[in-house]
Design an enzyme around this catalytic site. Sequence first.
Site, PDB file in Angstrom:
ATOM      1  N   THR A 199       0.823  -1.208   0.000  1.00  0.00           N
ATOM      2  CA  THR A 199       0.000   0.000   0.000  1.00  0.00           C
ATOM      3  C   THR A 199       0.865   1.269   0.000  1.00  0.00           C
ATOM      4  O   THR A 199       2.019   1.234   0.457  1.00  0.00           O
ATOM      5  CB  THR A 199      -0.889  -0.002   1.270  1.00  0.00           C
ATOM      6  OG1 THR A 199      -1.419   1.293   1.472  1.00  0.00           O
ATOM      7  CG2 THR A 199      -0.093  -0.355   2.526  1.00  0.00           C
ATOM      8  N   ASP A 200       0.287   2.364  -0.454  1.00  0.00           N
ATOM      9  CA  ASP A 200       1.005   3.650  -0.386  1.00  0.00           C
ATOM     10  C   ASP A 200       1.123   4.147   1.051  1.00  0.00           C
ATOM     11  O   ASP A 200       1.916   5.046   1.341  1.00  0.00           O
ATOM     12  CB  ASP A 200       0.309   4.711  -1.260  1.00  0.00           C
ATOM     13  CG  ASP A 200      -1.145   4.978  -0.876  1.00  0.00           C
ATOM     14  OD1 ASP A 200      -1.677   4.306   0.042  1.00  0.00           O
ATOM     15  OD2 ASP A 200      -1.761   5.871  -1.499  1.00  0.00           O
ATOM     16  N   GLU A 201       0.332   3.536   1.976  1.00  0.00           N
ATOM     17  CA  GLU A 201       0.308   4.049   3.349  1.00  0.00           C
ATOM     18  C   GLU A 201       1.646   3.856   4.070  1.00  0.00           C
ATOM     19  O   GLU A 201       1.915   4.514   5.067  1.00  0.00           O
ATOM     20  CB  GLU A 201      -0.853   3.419   4.127  1.00  0.00           C
ATOM     21  CG  GLU A 201      -2.167   3.699   3.422  1.00  0.00           C
ATOM     22  CD  GLU A 201      -3.415   3.350   4.214  1.00  0.00           C
ATOM     23  OE1 GLU A 201      -3.368   3.326   5.446  1.00  0.00           O
ATOM     24  OE2 GLU A 201      -4.454   3.106   3.566  1.00  0.00           O
ATOM     25  N   TYR A 243      -1.614  -0.543  10.989  1.00  0.00           N
ATOM     26  CA  TYR A 243      -1.794  -1.198   9.688  1.00  0.00           C
ATOM     27  C   TYR A 243      -0.591  -0.926   8.790  1.00  0.00           C
ATOM     28  O   TYR A 243       0.046  -1.842   8.270  1.00  0.00           O
ATOM     29  CB  TYR A 243      -3.079  -0.706   9.007  1.00  0.00           C
ATOM     30  CG  TYR A 243      -3.151  -1.030   7.522  1.00  0.00           C
ATOM     31  CD1 TYR A 243      -3.165  -2.355   7.071  1.00  0.00           C
ATOM     32  CD2 TYR A 243      -3.179  -0.006   6.565  1.00  0.00           C
ATOM     33  CE1 TYR A 243      -3.216  -2.649   5.705  1.00  0.00           C
ATOM     34  CE2 TYR A 243      -3.229  -0.298   5.202  1.00  0.00           C
ATOM     35  CZ  TYR A 243      -3.249  -1.615   4.782  1.00  0.00           C
ATOM     36  OH  TYR A 243      -3.285  -1.907   3.441  1.00  0.00           O
ATOM     37  N   LYS A 251       2.325  -3.429   7.274  1.00  0.00           N
ATOM     38  CA  LYS A 251       2.571  -3.612   5.833  1.00  0.00           C
ATOM     39  C   LYS A 251       4.029  -3.251   5.510  1.00  0.00           C
ATOM     40  O   LYS A 251       4.671  -3.912   4.698  1.00  0.00           O
ATOM     41  CB  LYS A 251       1.618  -2.749   4.994  1.00  0.00           C
ATOM     42  CG  LYS A 251       0.171  -3.207   4.990  1.00  0.00           C
ATOM     43  CD  LYS A 251      -0.046  -4.587   4.385  1.00  0.00           C
ATOM     44  CE  LYS A 251       0.123  -4.631   2.883  1.00  0.00           C
ATOM     45  NZ  LYS A 251      -0.265  -5.940   2.307  1.00  0.00           N
TER      46      LYS A 251
HETATM   47  P1  NAD Z   1      -9.626  -7.302   2.254  1.00  0.00           P
HETATM   48  O1  NAD Z   1      -9.586  -7.027   3.720  1.00  0.00           O
HETATM   49  O2  NAD Z   1     -10.856  -7.012   1.479  1.00  0.00           O
HETATM   50  O3  NAD Z   1      -9.274  -8.836   2.001  1.00  0.00           O
HETATM   51  C1  NAD Z   1      -8.245  -9.508   2.679  1.00  0.00           C
HETATM   52  C2  NAD Z   1      -8.405 -10.998   2.409  1.00  0.00           C
HETATM   53  O4  NAD Z   1      -7.326 -11.678   3.086  1.00  0.00           O
HETATM   54  C3  NAD Z   1      -9.717 -11.597   2.939  1.00  0.00           C
HETATM   55  O5  NAD Z   1     -10.279 -12.456   1.987  1.00  0.00           O
HETATM   56  C4  NAD Z   1      -9.270 -12.371   4.178  1.00  0.00           C
HETATM   57  O6  NAD Z   1     -10.090 -13.502   4.446  1.00  0.00           O
HETATM   58  C5  NAD Z   1      -7.863 -12.782   3.795  1.00  0.00           C
HETATM   59  N1  NAD Z   1      -7.014 -13.045   4.980  1.00  0.00           N
HETATM   60  C6  NAD Z   1      -6.853 -12.225   6.042  1.00  0.00           C
HETATM   61  N2  NAD Z   1      -6.034 -12.814   6.927  1.00  0.00           N
HETATM   62  C7  NAD Z   1      -5.654 -14.010   6.387  1.00  0.00           C
HETATM   63  C8  NAD Z   1      -4.811 -15.063   6.817  1.00  0.00           C
HETATM   64  N3  NAD Z   1      -4.191 -15.005   8.007  1.00  0.00           N
HETATM   65  N4  NAD Z   1      -4.630 -16.133   6.011  1.00  0.00           N
HETATM   66  C9  NAD Z   1      -5.271 -16.202   4.813  1.00  0.00           C
HETATM   67  N5  NAD Z   1      -6.107 -15.246   4.353  1.00  0.00           N
HETATM   68  C10 NAD Z   1      -6.291 -14.158   5.142  1.00  0.00           C
HETATM   69  O7  NAD Z   1      -8.361  -6.519   1.672  1.00  0.00           O
HETATM   70  P2  NAD Z   1      -8.185  -5.751   0.279  1.00  0.00           P
HETATM   71  O8  NAD Z   1      -8.686  -4.378   0.428  1.00  0.00           O
HETATM   72  O9  NAD Z   1      -8.655  -6.612  -0.812  1.00  0.00           O
HETATM   73  O10 NAD Z   1      -6.593  -5.672   0.231  1.00  0.00           O
HETATM   74  C11 NAD Z   1      -5.831  -6.719  -0.346  1.00  0.00           C
HETATM   75  C12 NAD Z   1      -4.362  -6.359  -0.268  1.00  0.00           C
HETATM   76  O11 NAD Z   1      -4.129  -5.149  -0.982  1.00  0.00           O
HETATM   77  C13 NAD Z   1      -3.855  -6.133   1.146  1.00  0.00           C
HETATM   78  O12 NAD Z   1      -2.570  -6.683   1.241  1.00  0.00           O
HETATM   79  C14 NAD Z   1      -3.830  -4.628   1.293  1.00  0.00           C
HETATM   80  O13 NAD Z   1      -2.826  -4.218   2.208  1.00  0.00           O
HETATM   81  C15 NAD Z   1      -3.479  -4.214  -0.122  1.00  0.00           C
HETATM   82  N6  NAD Z   1      -3.964  -2.866  -0.530  1.00  0.00           N
HETATM   83  C16 NAD Z   1      -5.287  -2.528  -0.367  1.00  0.00           C
HETATM   84  C17 NAD Z   1      -5.734  -1.278  -0.805  1.00  0.00           C
HETATM   85  C18 NAD Z   1      -7.180  -0.868  -0.687  1.00  0.00           C
HETATM   86  O14 NAD Z   1      -7.531   0.272  -0.987  1.00  0.00           O
HETATM   87  N7  NAD Z   1      -8.098  -1.766  -0.296  1.00  0.00           N
HETATM   88  C19 NAD Z   1      -4.837  -0.388  -1.397  1.00  0.00           C
HETATM   89  C20 NAD Z   1      -3.497  -0.772  -1.550  1.00  0.00           C
HETATM   90  C21 NAD Z   1      -3.079  -2.016  -1.111  1.00  0.00           C
HETATM   91  P1  TYD Z   2     -10.699   4.044   4.420  1.00  0.00           P
HETATM   92  O1  TYD Z   2     -11.675   3.616   3.374  1.00  0.00           O
HETATM   93  O2  TYD Z   2     -10.767   3.415   5.771  1.00  0.00           O
HETATM   94  O3  TYD Z   2      -9.241   3.887   3.779  1.00  0.00           O
HETATM   95  P2  TYD Z   2      -7.786   4.369   4.357  1.00  0.00           P
HETATM   96  O4  TYD Z   2      -7.910   4.750   5.774  1.00  0.00           O
HETATM   97  O5  TYD Z   2      -6.968   3.147   4.165  1.00  0.00           O
HETATM   98  O6  TYD Z   2      -7.386   5.515   3.467  1.00  0.00           O
HETATM   99  O7  TYD Z   2     -10.841   5.614   4.619  1.00  0.00           O
HETATM  100  C1  TYD Z   2     -10.685   6.524   3.553  1.00  0.00           C
HETATM  101  C2  TYD Z   2     -10.729   7.922   4.147  1.00  0.00           C
HETATM  102  O8  TYD Z   2     -12.039   8.169   4.662  1.00  0.00           O
HETATM  103  C3  TYD Z   2      -9.788   8.114   5.323  1.00  0.00           C
HETATM  104  O9  TYD Z   2      -9.235   9.426   5.279  1.00  0.00           O
HETATM  105  C4  TYD Z   2     -10.662   7.954   6.534  1.00  0.00           C
HETATM  106  C5  TYD Z   2     -12.015   8.472   6.063  1.00  0.00           C
HETATM  107  N1  TYD Z   2     -13.201   7.815   6.677  1.00  0.00           N
HETATM  108  C6  TYD Z   2     -14.199   8.612   7.258  1.00  0.00           C
HETATM  109  O10 TYD Z   2     -14.122   9.855   7.280  1.00  0.00           O
HETATM  110  N2  TYD Z   2     -15.273   7.972   7.809  1.00  0.00           N
HETATM  111  C7  TYD Z   2     -15.406   6.609   7.811  1.00  0.00           C
HETATM  112  O11 TYD Z   2     -16.401   6.088   8.347  1.00  0.00           O
HETATM  113  C8  TYD Z   2     -14.378   5.824   7.199  1.00  0.00           C
HETATM  114  C9  TYD Z   2     -14.463   4.332   7.160  1.00  0.00           C
HETATM  115  C10 TYD Z   2     -13.294   6.485   6.633  1.00  0.00           C
END
Ligand code: NAD
Ligand code: TYD
Length: 357
Positions: A135-137, A163, A167
Amino acid sequence: MQQSIIITGGAGFIGSHVVRLFVNKYPDYKIINVDKLTYAGNLANLKDIEDKPNYKFVKADICDFDTIYKLMQDEHVTGVIHLAAESHVDRSIKDPFTFARTNVLGTLSMLQAAKLYWEALPEKYEGKRFYHISTDEVYGALEIEHPEILFTEQTKYNPHSPYSASKAGSDHFVRAFHDTYGMPTIVTNCSNNYGPYQFPEKLIPLFINNIRHRKPLPVYGKGENVRDWLYVEDHARAIDIIFHKGKVAETYNIGGFNEWKNIDIIKVVIKTVDRLLGRKEGEDLDLITFVTDRAGHDMRYAIDSRKLQRELGWEPSLQFEEGIEKTVRWYLDNQAWLDNITSGEYEKYYESMYANR
Ligand code: NAD
Ligand code: TYD
């Protein structure tokens, strides 16, 4: 070339899009979805491809080294695309240990299993790939006052939340396995994703669902934090390109050059939901409720993805307005999917999260 690929976290949001893309696009590959099915994992996300002959689901915890190692041997795994993680910042603030366990130790378990399996083969790492999705975070926070500064692949890691710290730890382990053992690894750091199948604890699906039910929309702080939004299928396409053409040991940033202040994106979402539900556009703006800010809330994320565009020819395909419209439409058309998730345990969790805000 025929490949046998483990995709971890394939039942989650982004993972399900990656699994679907690979299963449909590469009928000669064997795609093995390894997922523990935590609260965030949902096999309903993959209904349309679950019967395909090149797809297999294995319920397993990535921290379970013995199971993962045996699976690598049994399936003759040639590649790993590692997405499984705990992914929600608010949960990490309440329960950091789970994040350290899954994100750091789980990634280490995947790396060590791949290392032991691949190093024992006659060809060793030849033709293998361990691709870690991050992630960019991990880069920390940017300032609103300096819009010209974006995260590049050279930006120093500076995570602030449990988090992003977990990561970052996993990213360091992946790079260490390349530098120490010569494992062919790749890391990508992507900005915020949005689109179908995202668990409704994240901003966009949570707010779409709340607007539909006319529940308050909890905006953290003043809603001035900025995120860089990418449609999830564009991320999955980038993962496909990078898995096949990316250079070993490289990092690629993935993002849509699409920065939005939270409050502005929230207004767009409200108006889109209102319009698609046949309500007066903007009539639900009064659901906006400013609540206590998230602890350590990063002010701004913004990704410079020019390296990926220049070197591998990827670019985002969707304009944001089109992506949001598609996304809102999907959640409104798939209310049963949402209801299924938001009933029961999750409802209790959600109530407890917001009880003291
Ligand atoms: P998500 O939370 O929707 O899905 C995570 C999945 O991992 C779920 O299916 C869960 O069951 C599985 N999981 C969790 N713990 C596990 C374990 N111990 N063993 C096996 N499976 C397990 O997450 P997402 O939003 O789809 O993110 C996927 C990846 O992309 C993550 O690594 C996250 O850090 C990265 N990412 C997400 C975003 C975003 O905006 N959602 C952006 C950049 C990077
Ligand atoms: P989120 O979807 O949790 O992603 P991330 O924290 O990984 O960027 O949140 C996106 C943005 O929205 C973040 O700045 C937090 C804000 N946010 C709210 O203001 N209210 C909410 O209920 C949630 C879930 C997020």
